[in-house]
Design a protein around this motif. Sequence first.
Motif, PDB file in Angstrom:
ATOM      1  N   ILE A   1       0.834  -1.202   0.000  1.00  0.00           N
ATOM      2  CA  ILE A   1       0.000   0.000   0.000  1.00  0.00           C
ATOM      3  C   ILE A   1       0.872   1.257   0.000  1.00  0.00           C
ATOM      4  N   GLY A   2       2.014   1.200   0.686  1.00  0.00           N
ATOM      5  CA  GLY A   2       2.931   2.336   0.740  1.00  0.00           C
ATOM      6  C   GLY A   2       3.819   2.452  -0.488  1.00  0.00           C
ATOM      7  N   ASP A   3       3.559   1.650  -1.516  1.00  0.00           N
ATOM      8  CA  ASP A   3       4.290   1.685  -2.784  1.00  0.00           C
ATOM      9  C   ASP A   3       5.773   1.351  -2.600  1.00  0.00           C
ATOM     10  N   MET A   4       6.056   0.387  -1.722  1.00  0.00           N
ATOM     11  CA  MET A   4       7.419  -0.110  -1.515  1.00  0.00           C
ATOM     12  C   MET A   4       7.454  -1.557  -1.992  1.00  0.00           C
ATOM     13  N   LEU A   5       7.466  -1.740  -3.298  1.00  0.00           N
ATOM     14  CA  LEU A   5       7.315  -3.059  -3.885  1.00  0.00           C
ATOM     15  C   LEU A   5       8.436  -4.045  -3.536  1.00  0.00           C
ATOM     16  N   PRO A   6       9.717  -3.652  -3.555  1.00  0.00           N
ATOM     17  CA  PRO A   6      10.746  -4.635  -3.183  1.00  0.00           C
ATOM     18  C   PRO A   6      10.590  -5.162  -1.753  1.00  0.00           C
ATOM     19  N   ALA A   7      10.276  -4.279  -0.817  1.00  0.00           N
ATOM     20  CA  ALA A   7      10.074  -4.711   0.564  1.00  0.00           C
ATOM     21  C   ALA A   7       8.835  -5.599   0.672  1.00  0.00           C
ATOM     22  N   ALA A   8       7.782  -5.260  -0.066  1.00  0.00           N
ATOM     23  CA  ALA A   8       6.568  -6.070  -0.040  1.00  0.00           C
ATOM     24  C   ALA A   8       6.833  -7.476  -0.575  1.00  0.00           C
ATOM     25  N   LEU A   9       7.606  -7.587  -1.643  1.00  0.00           N
ATOM     26  CA  LEU A   9       7.917  -8.911  -2.186  1.00  0.00           C
ATOM     27  C   LEU A   9       8.793  -9.716  -1.232  1.00  0.00           C
ATOM     28  N   LEU A  10       9.702  -9.055  -0.551  1.00  0.00           N
ATOM     29  CA  LEU A  10      10.531  -9.733   0.441  1.00  0.00           C
ATOM     30  C   LEU A  10       9.674 -10.281   1.582  1.00  0.00           C
ATOM     31  N   PHE A  11       8.709  -9.511   2.021  1.00  0.00           N
ATOM     32  CA  PHE A  11       7.845  -9.969   3.098  1.00  0.00           C
ATOM     33  C   PHE A  11       6.844 -11.018   2.631  1.00  0.00           C
ATOM     34  N   VAL A  12       6.427 -10.986   1.381  1.00  0.00           N
ATOM     35  CA  VAL A  12       5.580 -12.057   0.851  1.00  0.00           C
ATOM     36  C   VAL A  12       6.351 -13.369   0.842  1.00  0.00           C
ATOM     37  N   ALA A  13       7.624 -13.316   0.461  1.00  0.00           N
ATOM     38  CA  ALA A  13       8.458 -14.524   0.484  1.00  0.00           C
ATOM     39  C   ALA A  13       8.627 -15.027   1.912  1.00  0.00           C
TER      40      ALA A  13
END
Length: 80
Positions: free
Chosen positions: A21-33
């Motif tokens: 939601i905060g438009d931090m896609l690399p961090a979001a993908l890391l946390f999805v993993a």
Amino acid sequence: MDNMFKLLGFWTGIFAVMFFIGDMLPAALLFVASTGFFLLLGYLNLTERMYMYLFGAYLMVFMVGFSYYSTFIHVPGAGH
């Protein structure tokens, strides 16, 4: 112990959504993993000793990666 890994999966999933939601896609993908990893481990029903070994290995990989990033990649004061 398996419930704790399911709980870790839940919270990393919440963080992934907030990063997305905060438009931090690399961090979001890391946390999805991380969410997938923790949920997978939560449903394996391993022994408590094995869970502790896996969590220790996870923390070691995180600290090595974070130290590498903060030492060699991150540029201090280079915000947008």
